[in-house]
Design an enzyme around this catalytic site. Sequence first.
Site, short mmCIF file in Angstrom:
data_model
loop_
_atom_site.label_atom_id
_atom_site.label_comp_id
_atom_site.label_asym_id
_atom_site.label_seq_id
_atom_site.Cartn_x
_atom_site.Cartn_y
_atom_site.Cartn_z
N ASP A 12 -1.49 0.43 -9.50
CA ASP A 12 -2.46 0.49 -8.40
C ASP A 12 -1.78 1.01 -7.13
O ASP A 12 -1.74 0.32 -6.10
CB ASP A 12 -3.10 -0.89 -8.16
CG ASP A 12 -2.05 -1.98 -7.87
OD1 ASP A 12 -2.44 -3.02 -7.30
OD2 ASP A 12 -0.86 -1.77 -8.18
N ASP A 17 4.34 0.65 -6.43
CA ASP A 17 4.02 1.38 -7.66
C ASP A 17 4.57 2.81 -7.58
O ASP A 17 5.23 3.30 -8.49
CB ASP A 17 2.51 1.48 -7.88
CG ASP A 17 1.80 0.15 -7.87
OD1 ASP A 17 1.60 -0.41 -6.78
OD2 ASP A 17 1.46 -0.33 -8.96
N ASN A 41 -4.46 -2.97 -5.37
CA ASN A 41 -4.11 -2.81 -3.95
C ASN A 41 -5.23 -2.18 -3.14
O ASN A 41 -5.40 -2.45 -1.96
CB ASN A 41 -2.86 -1.95 -3.82
CG ASN A 41 -1.61 -2.68 -4.23
OD1 ASN A 41 -1.47 -3.87 -3.96
ND2 ASN A 41 -0.72 -1.98 -4.93
N THR A 125 1.92 -2.23 -13.46
CA THR A 125 2.41 -2.75 -12.18
C THR A 125 1.27 -3.10 -11.23
O THR A 125 1.45 -3.13 -10.00
CB THR A 125 3.34 -1.71 -11.50
OG1 THR A 125 2.63 -0.46 -11.37
CG2 THR A 125 4.60 -1.50 -12.31
N PHE A 166 -0.24 -11.78 -6.72
CA PHE A 166 -1.41 -10.92 -6.53
C PHE A 166 -1.94 -10.31 -7.83
O PHE A 166 -3.13 -10.43 -8.13
CB PHE A 166 -1.02 -9.81 -5.55
CG PHE A 166 -2.12 -8.83 -5.23
CD1 PHE A 166 -2.18 -7.61 -5.87
CD2 PHE A 166 -3.09 -9.13 -4.27
CE1 PHE A 166 -3.18 -6.69 -5.57
CE2 PHE A 166 -4.09 -8.22 -3.96
CZ PHE A 166 -4.14 -7.00 -4.62
N ASN A 167 -1.10 -9.64 -8.61
CA ASN A 167 -1.58 -8.91 -9.79
C ASN A 167 -2.25 -9.84 -10.80
O ASN A 167 -3.29 -9.52 -11.35
CB ASN A 167 -0.43 -8.18 -10.49
CG ASN A 167 0.06 -6.98 -9.71
OD1 ASN A 167 -0.65 -6.46 -8.84
ND2 ASN A 167 1.28 -6.55 -9.98
N HIS A 239 8.73 -4.74 -5.68
CA HIS A 239 8.24 -5.52 -6.82
C HIS A 239 8.13 -4.68 -8.09
O HIS A 239 8.75 -4.97 -9.11
CB HIS A 239 6.85 -6.09 -6.51
CG HIS A 239 6.77 -6.96 -5.29
ND1 HIS A 239 7.29 -8.25 -5.23
CD2 HIS A 239 6.22 -6.74 -4.08
CE1 HIS A 239 7.05 -8.77 -4.03
NE2 HIS A 239 6.41 -7.88 -3.31
N ASP A 240 7.35 -3.61 -8.01
CA ASP A 240 7.05 -2.83 -9.21
C ASP A 240 8.26 -2.09 -9.74
O ASP A 240 8.36 -1.81 -10.94
CB ASP A 240 5.92 -1.83 -8.91
CG ASP A 240 4.63 -2.54 -8.54
OD1 ASP A 240 3.81 -1.94 -7.81
OD2 ASP A 240 4.45 -3.70 -8.96
O1 RIB Z 1 2.55 -9.03 -5.86
C1 RIB Z 1 3.09 -7.74 -5.84
C2 RIB Z 1 2.22 -6.80 -6.60
O2 RIB Z 1 0.96 -6.68 -5.96
C3 RIB Z 1 2.78 -5.37 -6.65
O3 RIB Z 1 2.41 -4.77 -7.86
C4 RIB Z 1 2.08 -4.67 -5.52
O4 RIB Z 1 1.94 -3.26 -5.75
C5 RIB Z 1 0.74 -5.33 -5.56
O5 RIB Z 1 -0.03 -4.67 -6.55
CA CA Z 2 1.30 -2.64 -7.88
#
Ligand code: RIB
Ligand code: CA
Length: 312
Positions: A12, A17, A41, A125, A166-167, A239-240
């Site tokens: 996203d 990403d 996102n 991701t 979040f994801n 993160h990704d």
């Molecule tokens: O929590 C981090 C994730 O949430 C990452 O993948 C970032 O791109 C958002 O999508």
């Molecule tokens: Ca992401």
Amino acid sequence: MSKPIPIILDGDPGHDDAIAWMLAASSPALKILAVTSSSGNQTIEKTTDNALRIMALLGIDAPMAMGATKPLISPAQPAPSVHGESGLDGTDLPERAQEPVDMPAAELMAQVIAASPDPVVLVPTGPLTNIAALLLSHPEVKDNISRISLMGGGVTHGNWVPAAEFNILLDPEAADVVYRSGIPITMAGVDVTEKAMLTPEDFARIRAVGGRVANVYADLLEFFYQFHKSLGYPGAPIHDGVAVAWLLRPELFQGVEMHVDIETGGTYSRGATIGDAYHVGSKEPNALVLFEVDRPAFADLFVEAVSHWKEG
Ligand code: RIB
Ligand code: CA
């Protein structure tokens, strides 16, 4: 050199990403078979446009498909506070150089996996909506998926609500399908990704490489850092990028095999990834949960990766 690992990027974009995809596109050890967008996102329309623009910038030669417009059950919940209104604020991206294929992401993934002579690694991701749709609609391709290296969750804490990342929070039902699938998972949760930071010094190293890609990525990193700086981070947590970096350099990370369940109910716990770190339950491990990273070496990966597009 051994054959490149065939992968599918599902995300996203989203700054991190886009950074993860740059690392993937730079490496001869990986072959990108397809790119698919997820709603996370930003709206699916925006993440799809961003994905196509990043593919154009990096010269990724692969088919692209638009993913589901929303999670399986929950509504879409864009996060402009982190990634901006476009989902990739902070830089000038080229126009798209291709259009999405005329089929859903799950169908493109199924076709590509079925046609691959070697088992495919999925690299999601964002929310896991498309991966769940693939597994539910095409269980026959599971045997040609060797692993899912994902960014999502957190055994020790959450980042969007106290209990959830979040994801996973955006689509717990989809995550539940994935974690029950029996496909080996490498889980880059916030346990490790919040340590996998690039610092302003690293941003400068990337910009110093020179050229359009280096400048775009330094811009993206500087924008992405603003949100995290306001929270007191010394750098931007990529993160990704961990989901890709682990595939390339697993020795930079430390993790624990454990069973992970996804909480789909709960008032405060919906979206939690419950890790059985001490094997108190009877369920077999379904994920390698990453906890530690060699941060300097992780950062070096991205500086080296950008050099792939060094002009002249
Ligand atoms: O929590 C981090 C994730 O949430 C990452 O993948 C970032 O791109 C958002 O999508
Ligand atoms: Ca992401």
